[in-house]
Design a protein around this motif. Structure first.
Motif, PDB file in Angstrom:
ATOM      1  N   GLU A 285      37.517   5.750  63.733  1.00  0.00           N
ATOM      2  CA  GLU A 285      37.908   4.562  64.482  1.00  0.00           C
ATOM      3  C   GLU A 285      38.618   3.575  63.560  1.00  0.00           C
ATOM      4  N   VAL A 286      39.563   2.841  64.151  1.00  0.00           N
ATOM      5  CA  VAL A 286      40.244   1.769  63.421  1.00  0.00           C
ATOM      6  C   VAL A 286      39.371   0.530  63.443  1.00  0.00           C
ATOM      7  N   GLY A 287      39.081  -0.040  62.304  1.00  0.00           N
ATOM      8  CA  GLY A 287      38.253  -1.237  62.231  1.00  0.00           C
ATOM      9  C   GLY A 287      38.157  -1.727  60.799  1.00  0.00           C
ATOM     10  N   ASP A 288      37.644  -2.918  60.635  1.00  0.00           N
ATOM     11  CA  ASP A 288      37.456  -3.524  59.326  1.00  0.00           C
ATOM     12  C   ASP A 288      35.988  -3.408  58.944  1.00  0.00           C
ATOM     13  N   ALA A 289      35.705  -2.532  58.011  1.00  0.00           N
ATOM     14  CA  ALA A 289      34.318  -2.302  57.615  1.00  0.00           C
ATOM     15  C   ALA A 289      33.675  -3.557  57.048  1.00  0.00           C
ATOM     16  N   THR A 290      34.473  -4.409  56.418  1.00  0.00           N
ATOM     17  CA  THR A 290      33.928  -5.608  55.798  1.00  0.00           C
ATOM     18  C   THR A 290      33.567  -6.676  56.819  1.00  0.00           C
ATOM     19  N   ALA A 291      34.355  -6.763  57.881  1.00  0.00           N
ATOM     20  CA  ALA A 291      34.173  -7.872  58.818  1.00  0.00           C
ATOM     21  C   ALA A 291      33.568  -7.464  60.152  1.00  0.00           C
ATOM     22  N   ASP A 292      33.994  -6.334  60.694  1.00  0.00           N
ATOM     23  CA  ASP A 292      33.591  -5.991  62.056  1.00  0.00           C
ATOM     24  C   ASP A 292      33.610  -4.484  62.212  1.00  0.00           C
ATOM     25  N   LEU A 293      32.473  -3.908  62.539  1.00  0.00           N
ATOM     26  CA  LEU A 293      32.382  -2.458  62.646  1.00  0.00           C
ATOM     27  C   LEU A 293      32.831  -1.926  64.000  1.00  0.00           C
ATOM     28  N   GLY A 294      33.418  -2.770  64.839  1.00  0.00           N
ATOM     29  CA  GLY A 294      34.091  -2.268  66.037  1.00  0.00           C
ATOM     30  C   GLY A 294      33.191  -2.051  67.230  1.00  0.00           C
ATOM     31  N   GLU A 295      33.205  -0.839  67.792  1.00  0.00           N
ATOM     32  CA  GLU A 295      32.527  -0.551  69.052  1.00  0.00           C
ATOM     33  C   GLU A 295      31.023  -0.813  68.945  1.00  0.00           C
ATOM     34  N   PRO A 296      30.403  -1.239  70.060  1.00  0.00           N
ATOM     35  CA  PRO A 296      28.977  -1.591  70.028  1.00  0.00           C
ATOM     36  C   PRO A 296      28.080  -0.477  69.517  1.00  0.00           C
ATOM     37  N   ASP A 297      28.370   0.791  69.864  1.00  0.00           N
ATOM     38  CA  ASP A 297      27.468   1.859  69.448  1.00  0.00           C
ATOM     39  C   ASP A 297      27.501   2.088  67.947  1.00  0.00           C
ATOM     40  N   VAL A 298      28.543   1.572  67.292  1.00  0.00           N
ATOM     41  CA  VAL A 298      28.639   1.716  65.841  1.00  0.00           C
ATOM     42  C   VAL A 298      27.537   0.931  65.145  1.00  0.00           C
ATOM     43  N   HIS A 299      27.022  -0.096  65.795  1.00  0.00           N
ATOM     44  CA  HIS A 299      26.039  -0.977  65.169  1.00  0.00           C
ATOM     45  C   HIS A 299      24.650  -0.354  65.075  1.00  0.00           C
ATOM     46  N   ARG A 300      24.454   0.793  65.685  1.00  0.00           N
ATOM     47  CA  ARG A 300      23.182   1.479  65.498  1.00  0.00           C
ATOM     48  C   ARG A 300      23.178   2.063  64.100  1.00  0.00           C
ATOM     49  N   SER A 301      22.181   1.713  63.333  1.00  0.00           N
ATOM     50  CA  SER A 301      22.164   2.081  61.915  1.00  0.00           C
ATOM     51  C   SER A 301      22.130   3.595  61.743  1.00  0.00           C
ATOM     52  N   PRO A 302      22.984   4.121  60.880  1.00  0.00           N
ATOM     53  CA  PRO A 302      22.935   5.554  60.581  1.00  0.00           C
ATOM     54  C   PRO A 302      21.865   5.831  59.533  1.00  0.00           C
ATOM     55  N   ASP A 303      21.630   7.084  59.273  1.00  0.00           N
ATOM     56  CA  ASP A 303      20.687   7.454  58.220  1.00  0.00           C
ATOM     57  C   ASP A 303      21.287   7.218  56.839  1.00  0.00           C
ATOM     58  N   LEU A 304      22.592   7.443  56.731  1.00  0.00           N
ATOM     59  CA  LEU A 304      23.251   7.366  55.420  1.00  0.00           C
ATOM     60  C   LEU A 304      24.631   6.731  55.588  1.00  0.00           C
ATOM     61  N   VAL A 305      25.003   5.895  54.636  1.00  0.00           N
ATOM     62  CA  VAL A 305      26.307   5.225  54.648  1.00  0.00           C
ATOM     63  C   VAL A 305      27.046   5.563  53.358  1.00  0.00           C
ATOM     64  N   ILE A 306      28.320   5.885  53.491  1.00  0.00           N
ATOM     65  CA  ILE A 306      29.200   6.079  52.339  1.00  0.00           C
ATOM     66  C   ILE A 306      30.199   4.933  52.318  1.00  0.00           C
ATOM     67  N   VAL A 307      30.371   4.299  51.173  1.00  0.00           N
ATOM     68  CA  VAL A 307      31.380   3.250  51.045  1.00  0.00           C
ATOM     69  C   VAL A 307      32.277   3.581  49.846  1.00  0.00           C
ATOM     70  N   ASN A 308      33.572   3.418  50.048  1.00  0.00           N
ATOM     71  CA  ASN A 308      34.554   3.655  48.987  1.00  0.00           C
ATOM     72  C   ASN A 308      35.605   2.551  49.076  1.00  0.00           C
ATOM     73  N   PRO A 309      35.218   1.320  48.688  1.00  0.00           N
ATOM     74  CA  PRO A 309      36.088   0.165  48.893  1.00  0.00           C
ATOM     75  C   PRO A 309      37.185   0.048  47.844  1.00  0.00           C
ATOM     76  N   PRO A 310      38.145  -0.848  48.060  1.00  0.00           N
ATOM     77  CA  PRO A 310      39.125  -1.156  47.017  1.00  0.00           C
ATOM     78  C   PRO A 310      38.454  -1.859  45.841  1.00  0.00           C
ATOM     79  N   ARG A 311      39.227  -2.233  44.849  1.00  0.00           N
ATOM     80  CA  ARG A 311      38.668  -2.768  43.603  1.00  0.00           C
ATOM     81  C   ARG A 311      37.787  -4.001  43.802  1.00  0.00           C
ATOM     82  N   ARG A 312      38.055  -4.769  44.833  1.00  0.00           N
ATOM     83  CA  ARG A 312      37.270  -5.988  45.050  1.00  0.00           C
ATOM     84  C   ARG A 312      35.833  -5.694  45.483  1.00  0.00           C
ATOM     85  N   GLY A 313      35.542  -4.468  45.882  1.00  0.00           N
ATOM     86  CA  GLY A 313      34.200  -4.109  46.318  1.00  0.00           C
ATOM     87  C   GLY A 313      33.973  -4.377  47.785  1.00  0.00           C
ATOM     88  N   ILE A 314      32.730  -4.225  48.238  1.00  0.00           N
ATOM     89  CA  ILE A 314      32.431  -4.427  49.658  1.00  0.00           C
ATOM     90  C   ILE A 314      32.192  -5.897  49.982  1.00  0.00           C
TER      91      ILE A 314
END
Length: 376
Positions: A285-314
């Motif tokens: 899905e298209v969205g901003d991981a830092t600001a808004d995770l988009g669709e409502p069902d996305v907000h249900r916490s997953p078991d595991l999260v992978i983050v690979n941000p730019p140099r500024r970090g998350i």
């Protein structure tokens, strides 16, 4: 590695050129261990080494000189072109292509952009090589007038450089210190370059991000896959997913994987890869991981999260949200251990259990470090 450009003082981009590679790698590993010392105890895996030269799969060549004698490389302190077509950190296939691309500049009459005088058309030539040897070539120009020139002479380029399967023009009319503009015009039938890493085929569009060291990127994704399979989560989020590198590598039967990325082009590429691989439990899905995770069902916490941000970090907001989420495990891949340490400090519920340095950028101080975080 020895570099005649460095020795002659023509280019100092590789700040650690001439330092023994074993010392470079050990210093990067030591630096990360120091920065992350307070977030453990940490099991440090052996650092992943790279080839010292010929590792970079993408060339960002500033165009200087004249139509008759263009330079592809960098600009000196006075804004004059310095030709670096023999740059030793570029993959050999890219080095081999550069003389043809320089000849194409002359043939098509593309006037190199004169930065001090703000005059001319062609700013950059960007070249990416796939493991297959195929190339993506992008010409960054100021106006659409150059598009017609490039299109007219494209058959000449394709005849002499058949590996250039994706050719595009990027429009950057403004005088500012960026590499590309927003608008891209693809001139070839193919619009994506296939980056095959092991059993995963990633599709790279002109403006999509991809790791610059293919061999080390393959090991990075393999490390993440190993850790994810060990934890066997039922659901995974891949934030800042790009063209889906992590998401597609950790996909498995019965495992729901969601990738989120701001670039619509990158998401389109990731969806294509998932479709070709028949992965029905992977979506992007298209969205901003830092600001808004988009669709409502996305907000249900997953078991595991992978983050690979730019140099500024998350950043503190996403770090706090992950810290308060129901996720039990986070895999954080970082190209900046300083911002990684800041983000970890904002996630006190997690401890770093394992970490590994991967040398994406030999001859420089830059690195990649991947960490496995678990709730305390």
């Amino acid at each position: 590695m020895q570099c005649s450009y460095f020795d002659a003082g023509l280019c100092r981009s590789c700040t650690q050129m001439g330092q023994p590679y074993t010392e470079q790698l050990a210093a990067k590993d030591h630096r990360c261990r120091e920065l992350l010392a307070g977030f453990g105890p940490i099991e440090w895996l052996p650092p992943v080494a790279s080839h010292e030269s010929g590792y970079r799969n993408k060339a960002k060549m500033v165009v200087g000189g004249s139509v008759e004698q263009p330079t592809l490389g960098i600009l000196d302190g006075r804004g004059r072109g310095v030709d670096l077509q023999g740059c030793g950190i570029l993959e050999p296939g890219i080095q081999d292509a550069l003389p043809t691309l320089a000849a194409f500049v002359t043939r098509s009459g593309l006037v190199p952009y004169d930065v001090p005088n703000r005059h001319g058309e062609l700013k950059f030539v960007l070249v990416t090589e796939a493991p297959s040897g195929e190339l993506m070539v992008r010409f960054v120009v100021r106006s659409e007038e150059s598009v017609a020139r490039i299109r007219q002479h494209l058959p000449w380029l394709q005849e002499r450089l058949p590996r250039a399967v994706v050719v595009s023009v990027n429009l950057l009319p403004e005088h500012k210190a960026v590499v590309e503009g927003d608008r891209e015009i693809v001139l070839t039938e193919r619009a994506t370059l296939t980056m095959r890493l092991g059993d995963v085929a990633l599709h790279l569009r002109p403006q999509s991000f991809f790791q610059t060291n293919t061999a080390v990127a393959e090991q990075l994704y393999a490390q993440a896959r190993e850790w994810v399979d060990e934890k066997a989560p039922a659901s995974v989020w891949d934030l800042y997913c790009g063209v889906g590198g992590f998401a597609l590598h950790v996909a498995a039967p019965g495992r729901r994987v969601l990738g989120i990325e701001t670039s619509a082009d990158a998401v389109a590429s990731a969806r294509l890869s998932a479709e070709e691989a028949g992965l029905t439990d992977v979506r992007f899905e298209v969205g901003d991981a830092t600001a808004d995770l988009g669709e409502p069902d996305v907000h249900r916490s997953p078991d595991l999260v992978i983050v690979n941000p730019p140099r500024r970090g998350i950043g503190p907001d996403l770090a706090a949200r992950l810290d308060a989420s129901g996720a039990r495990t986070v895999i954080y891949s970082s190209c900046n251990p300083v911002s990684l340490a800041k983000d970890l400090a904002a996630m006190p519920s997690f401890a770093v259990r394992r970490a590994r340095v991967l040398d994406m950028f030999p001859q420089t101080a830059h690195l990649e470090v991947v960490t496995l975080l678990e709730r305390r």
